[in-house]
Design a protein around this motif. Structure first.
Motif, short mmCIF file in Angstrom:
data_model
loop_
_atom_site.label_atom_id
_atom_site.label_comp_id
_atom_site.label_asym_id
_atom_site.label_seq_id
_atom_site.Cartn_x
_atom_site.Cartn_y
_atom_site.Cartn_z
N LYS A 54 19.87 -28.83 -22.71
CA LYS A 54 18.50 -28.41 -23.02
C LYS A 54 18.11 -28.80 -24.43
O LYS A 54 16.95 -29.12 -24.69
N SER A 55 19.06 -28.77 -25.35
CA SER A 55 18.73 -29.20 -26.71
C SER A 55 18.51 -30.71 -26.76
O SER A 55 17.71 -31.20 -27.54
N ASP B 177 17.22 -32.60 -24.22
CA ASP B 177 15.95 -33.00 -23.63
C ASP B 177 14.75 -32.28 -24.23
O ASP B 177 13.62 -32.50 -23.83
N GLY B 178 15.00 -31.42 -25.23
CA GLY B 178 13.90 -30.77 -25.94
C GLY B 178 13.42 -29.47 -25.34
O GLY B 178 12.50 -28.85 -25.88
N THR B 179 14.01 -29.01 -24.23
CA THR B 179 13.56 -27.75 -23.65
C THR B 179 14.10 -26.55 -24.42
O THR B 179 13.63 -25.43 -24.25
N GLN C 144 14.54 -25.71 -28.38
CA GLN C 144 14.16 -26.29 -29.66
C GLN C 144 15.21 -26.05 -30.74
O GLN C 144 15.03 -25.24 -31.64
#
Length: 200
Positions: free
Chosen positions: A172-173, A175-177, A179
């Motif tokens: 998630k970090s 792909d930016g989901t 932050q």
């Protein structure tokens, strides 16, 4: 058809130069165009493949490209989440020891560790995660995992479900989901979970 397959169709169409926004397209196709633009796989102006888009096709589609990008970022940053360790490359990194200590493993590494809370206090762990922008759903998932996951206390090794959750959060970090920088993500998650278990 699942979302990634729609994105693959958009990429194929973009390679052939036929991606167009018309009412005849389905909602799923339109959403896939937006997602492909958001991931910079196609240009938002002429719907042509970008360099990333060509790479996505080369590696076998959107899902494979996501995995490829995650692996590439992990290799670039020199981070490996394996058991309970976050290990850096020759230039930087942190090794999380079995007793919870942080060890500088690089020539130019800097460690700033100030996570403090009481062992077994999930609410304190949750507050630390919230302060670092972890979503409530992910926090609740971790709570369920920590209540049921097997671990090796003597060796200080997390269980498979916990490791899977950490890997998911690092993704998630990437792909930016979530932050937070991927370099900080692994160290933060390992440290807070170790504190929860009382592995100082």
């Amino acid at each position: 058809m699942e979302e990634s397959k729609w994105i693959d169709k958009v990429l194929t169409d973009a390679r052939q130069g036929v991606v167009v926004r018309i009412r005849a397209n389905t909602r799923e196709y339109e959403a896939a165009i937006d997602k492909a633009i958001a991931f910079n796989l196609i240009s938002g102006t002429n719907y042509r493949l970008t360099e990333k888009g060509y790479k996505a096709i080369e590696v076998g589609g959107f899902d494979n490209w996501i995995q490829y990008m995650e692996q590439r970022e992990v290799e670039r940053r020199g981070i490996l989440v394996n058991g309970n360790a976050v290990i850096g490359n020759n230039n930087f990194g942190v090794l999380q020891g079995q007793d919870g200590t942080l060890i500088n493993t690089g020539n130019n590494a800097h460690i700033d560790s100030s996570i403090e809370f009481n062992r077994g206090n999930f609410e304190e762990l949750a507050q630390k995660l919230r302060a670092n922008h972890v979503g409530q759903q992910d926090i609740e998932e971790l709570k369920s995992i920590l209540e049921s996951d097997s671990l090796n206390k003597e060796k200080g090794v997390f269980g498979d479900k916990t490791n899977g959750w950490i890997s998911k959060m690092i993704s998630k970090s990437l792909d930016g989901t979530w932050q937070i920088g991927v370099g900080a993500a692994g160290g933060l998650l390992v440290e807070v979970i170790k504190k929860y278990y009382g592995w100082h």
